[in-house]
Design a protein around this motif. Structure first.
Motif, PDB file in Angstrom:
ATOM      1  N   VAL A  70     148.163 -95.364   1.523  1.00 36.60           N
ATOM      2  CA  VAL A  70     148.713 -94.857   2.784  1.00 36.60           C
ATOM      3  C   VAL A  70     150.236 -94.959   2.770  1.00 36.60           C
ATOM      4  O   VAL A  70     150.937 -93.990   3.048  1.00 36.60           O
ATOM      5  N   ALA A  71     150.761 -96.130   2.441  1.00 37.22           N
ATOM      6  CA  ALA A  71     152.207 -96.364   2.514  1.00 37.22           C
ATOM      7  C   ALA A  71     152.997 -95.432   1.600  1.00 37.22           C
ATOM      8  O   ALA A  71     153.986 -94.832   2.028  1.00 37.22           O
ATOM      9  N   HIS A  72     152.563 -95.298   0.366  1.00 34.47           N
ATOM     10  CA  HIS A  72     153.331 -94.490  -0.578  1.00 34.47           C
ATOM     11  C   HIS A  72     153.403 -93.018  -0.184  1.00 34.47           C
ATOM     12  O   HIS A  72     154.503 -92.449  -0.140  1.00 34.47           O
ATOM     13  N   PRO A  73     152.274 -92.375   0.128  1.00 35.30           N
ATOM     14  CA  PRO A  73     152.382 -90.958   0.525  1.00 35.30           C
ATOM     15  C   PRO A  73     153.178 -90.745   1.808  1.00 35.30           C
ATOM     16  O   PRO A  73     153.909 -89.765   1.929  1.00 35.30           O
ATOM     17  N   VAL A  74     153.038 -91.657   2.771  1.00 38.24           N
ATOM     18  CA  VAL A  74     153.780 -91.501   4.024  1.00 38.24           C
ATOM     19  C   VAL A  74     155.274 -91.601   3.760  1.00 38.24           C
ATOM     20  O   VAL A  74     156.065 -90.764   4.231  1.00 38.24           O
ATOM     21  N   LEU A  75     155.692 -92.611   3.011  1.00 37.75           N
ATOM     22  CA  LEU A  75     157.115 -92.764   2.711  1.00 37.75           C
ATOM     23  C   LEU A  75     157.642 -91.599   1.875  1.00 37.75           C
ATOM     24  O   LEU A  75     158.723 -91.065   2.153  1.00 37.75           O
ATOM     25  N   THR A  76     156.893 -91.198   0.887  1.00 32.61           N
ATOM     26  CA  THR A  76     157.351 -90.124   0.009  1.00 32.61           C
ATOM     27  C   THR A  76     157.431 -88.789   0.742  1.00 32.61           C
ATOM     28  O   THR A  76     158.443 -88.087   0.657  1.00 32.61           O
ATOM     29  N   SER A  77     156.388 -88.451   1.477  1.00 35.57           N
ATOM     30  CA  SER A  77     156.407 -87.162   2.176  1.00 35.57           C
ATOM     31  C   SER A  77     157.433 -87.157   3.302  1.00 35.57           C
ATOM     32  O   SER A  77     158.076 -86.131   3.556  1.00 35.57           O
ATOM     33  N   GLY A  78     157.594 -88.281   3.966  1.00 36.27           N
ATOM     34  CA  GLY A  78     158.624 -88.368   4.996  1.00 36.27           C
ATOM     35  C   GLY A  78     160.007 -88.148   4.416  1.00 36.27           C
ATOM     36  O   GLY A  78     160.847 -87.453   4.999  1.00 36.27           O
ATOM     37  N   ALA A  79     160.235 -88.719   3.232  1.00 37.34           N
ATOM     38  CA  ALA A  79     161.526 -88.531   2.573  1.00 37.34           C
ATOM     39  C   ALA A  79     161.714 -87.080   2.143  1.00 37.34           C
ATOM     40  O   ALA A  79     162.805 -86.519   2.293  1.00 37.34           O
ATOM     41  N   ILE A  80     160.660 -86.461   1.634  1.00 36.81           N
ATOM     42  CA  ILE A  80     160.755 -85.055   1.220  1.00 36.81           C
ATOM     43  C   ILE A  80     161.126 -84.177   2.413  1.00 36.81           C
ATOM     44  O   ILE A  80     162.043 -83.350   2.336  1.00 36.81           O
ATOM     45  N   ALA A  81     160.437 -84.360   3.521  1.00 39.50           N
ATOM     46  CA  ALA A  81     160.705 -83.556   4.713  1.00 39.50           C
ATOM     47  C   ALA A  81     162.104 -83.837   5.259  1.00 39.50           C
ATOM     48  O   ALA A  81     162.838 -82.910   5.620  1.00 39.50           O
ATOM     49  N   GLY A  82     162.474 -85.095   5.312  1.00 35.29           N
ATOM     50  CA  GLY A  82     163.791 -85.467   5.838  1.00 35.29           C
ATOM     51  C   GLY A  82     164.932 -84.927   4.996  1.00 35.29           C
ATOM     52  O   GLY A  82     165.924 -84.404   5.525  1.00 35.29           O
ATOM     53  N   VAL A  83     164.804 -85.035   3.682  1.00 32.65           N
ATOM     54  CA  VAL A  83     165.846 -84.512   2.794  1.00 32.65           C
ATOM     55  C   VAL A  83     165.926 -82.995   2.925  1.00 32.65           C
ATOM     56  O   VAL A  83     167.028 -82.430   2.961  1.00 32.65           O
ATOM     57  N   ALA A  84     164.791 -82.334   3.024  1.00 30.91           N
ATOM     58  CA  ALA A  84     164.801 -80.874   3.172  1.00 30.91           C
ATOM     59  C   ALA A  84     165.540 -80.465   4.448  1.00 30.91           C
ATOM     60  O   ALA A  84     166.376 -79.556   4.426  1.00 30.91           O
ATOM     61  N   LEU A  85     165.254 -81.147   5.541  1.00 29.85           N
ATOM     62  CA  LEU A  85     165.917 -80.814   6.806  1.00 29.85           C
ATOM     63  C   LEU A  85     167.411 -81.102   6.761  1.00 29.85           C
ATOM     64  O   LEU A  85     168.226 -80.279   7.182  1.00 29.85           O
ATOM     65  N   LEU A  86     167.776 -82.270   6.243  1.00 31.72           N
ATOM     66  CA  LEU A  86     169.201 -82.611   6.190  1.00 31.72           C
ATOM     67  C   LEU A  86     169.962 -81.731   5.203  1.00 31.72           C
ATOM     68  O   LEU A  86     171.152 -81.467   5.407  1.00 31.72           O
ATOM     69  N   SER A  87     169.296 -81.280   4.141  1.00 34.22           N
ATOM     70  CA  SER A  87     169.994 -80.411   3.191  1.00 34.22           C
ATOM     71  C   SER A  87     170.376 -79.087   3.845  1.00 34.22           C
ATOM     72  O   SER A  87     171.412 -78.509   3.537  1.00 34.22           O
ATOM     73  N   VAL A  89     170.948 -78.747   7.190  1.00 37.50           N
ATOM     74  CA  VAL A  89     171.954 -79.045   8.210  1.00 37.50           C
ATOM     75  C   VAL A  89     173.303 -79.394   7.576  1.00 37.50           C
ATOM     76  O   VAL A  89     174.344 -78.873   7.985  1.00 37.50           O
ATOM     77  N   MET A  90     173.295 -80.257   6.574  1.00 40.18           N
ATOM     78  CA  MET A  90     174.555 -80.775   6.041  1.00 40.18           C
ATOM     79  C   MET A  90     175.170 -79.916   4.942  1.00 40.18           C
ATOM     80  O   MET A  90     176.388 -79.826   4.835  1.00 40.18           O
ATOM     81  N   PHE A  91     174.320 -79.330   4.098  1.00 40.67           N
ATOM     82  CA  PHE A  91     174.836 -78.620   2.932  1.00 40.67           C
ATOM     83  C   PHE A  91     174.582 -77.113   2.992  1.00 40.67           C
ATOM     84  O   PHE A  91     174.848 -76.400   2.037  1.00 40.67           O
ATOM     85  N   ARG A  92     174.031 -76.668   4.110  1.00 42.42           N
ATOM     86  CA  ARG A  92     173.737 -75.257   4.320  1.00 42.42           C
ATOM     87  C   ARG A  92     172.844 -74.678   3.219  1.00 42.42           C
ATOM     88  O   ARG A  92     172.978 -73.512   2.836  1.00 42.42           O
ATOM     89  N   GLU A  93     171.958 -75.522   2.696  1.00 42.68           N
ATOM     90  CA  GLU A  93     170.988 -75.041   1.722  1.00 42.68           C
ATOM     91  C   GLU A  93     169.917 -74.260   2.468  1.00 42.68           C
ATOM     92  O   GLU A  93     169.700 -74.464   3.654  1.00 42.68           O
ATOM     93  N   THR A  94     169.266 -73.358   1.786  1.00 40.76           N
ATOM     94  CA  THR A  94     168.246 -72.548   2.441  1.00 40.76           C
ATOM     95  C   THR A  94     166.855 -73.029   2.044  1.00 40.76           C
ATOM     96  O   THR A  94     166.635 -73.497   0.930  1.00 40.76           O
ATOM     97  N   LEU A  95     165.951 -72.918   2.988  1.00 43.80           N
ATOM     98  CA  LEU A  95     164.546 -73.217   2.740  1.00 43.80           C
ATOM     99  C   LEU A  95     163.771 -71.911   2.821  1.00 43.80           C
ATOM    100  O   LEU A  95     163.900 -71.183   3.795  1.00 43.80           O
ATOM    101  N   THR A  96     163.001 -71.646   1.807  1.00 43.43           N
ATOM    102  CA  THR A  96     162.173 -70.436   1.841  1.00 43.43           C
ATOM    103  C   THR A  96     160.937 -70.712   2.698  1.00 43.43           C
ATOM    104  O   THR A  96     160.596 -71.872   2.976  1.00 43.43           O
TER     105      THR A  96
END
Length: 118
Positions: A70-87, A89-96
């Motif tokens: 439980v802990a590993h997937p929650v932390l990993t997926s949360g980080a993936i989603a968070g980095v995608a969103l911040l990228s 907002v902060m770096f103007r990267e695009t998400l397909t």
């Protein structure tokens, strides 16, 4: 309390990743042994490393309260989603659309894993 460990672990990981990206962007130089001063003075790099360390400590603490599956997937997926969103907002990267769908599927899967644990 136990969910705060995971939330702060995710946030530490996300901001560490963002800081490492900032540390590698101009005008900063990529740290090298030929120019040790660029390594020593790269505050975003050191801050990112510190936050990765904090994320690890919070992850280890979360393992006291959650099973590994439980802990590993929650932390990993949360980080993936968070980095995608911040990228975006902060770096103007695009998400397909495909990337967004993939992140949503990962989050849905992790939610199912977490709910089945309780």
């Amino acid at each position: 309390m136990k969910w705060l460990l995971i939330i702060f672990g995710i946030l530490s990981n996300v901001f560490a990743s963002v800081l490492i990206k900032v540390a590698m962007m101009p005008p900063r130089k990529i740290p090298s042994l030929k120019d040790p001063w660029s390594l020593i003075t790269n505050i975003p790099l050191w801050s990112g490393l510190f936050l990765y360390g904090m994320a690890f400590v919070l992850y280890a603490a979360a393992l006291r309260f959650f099973p590994l599956h439980v802990a590993h997937p929650v932390l990993t997926s949360g980080a993936i989603a968070g980095v995608a969103l911040l990228s975006v907002v902060m770096f103007r990267e695009t998400l397909t659309l495909m990337t967004i769908a993939g992140i949503l599927l990962i989050i849905a899967g992790v939610v199912m894993i977490s709910v089945s644990h309780q």
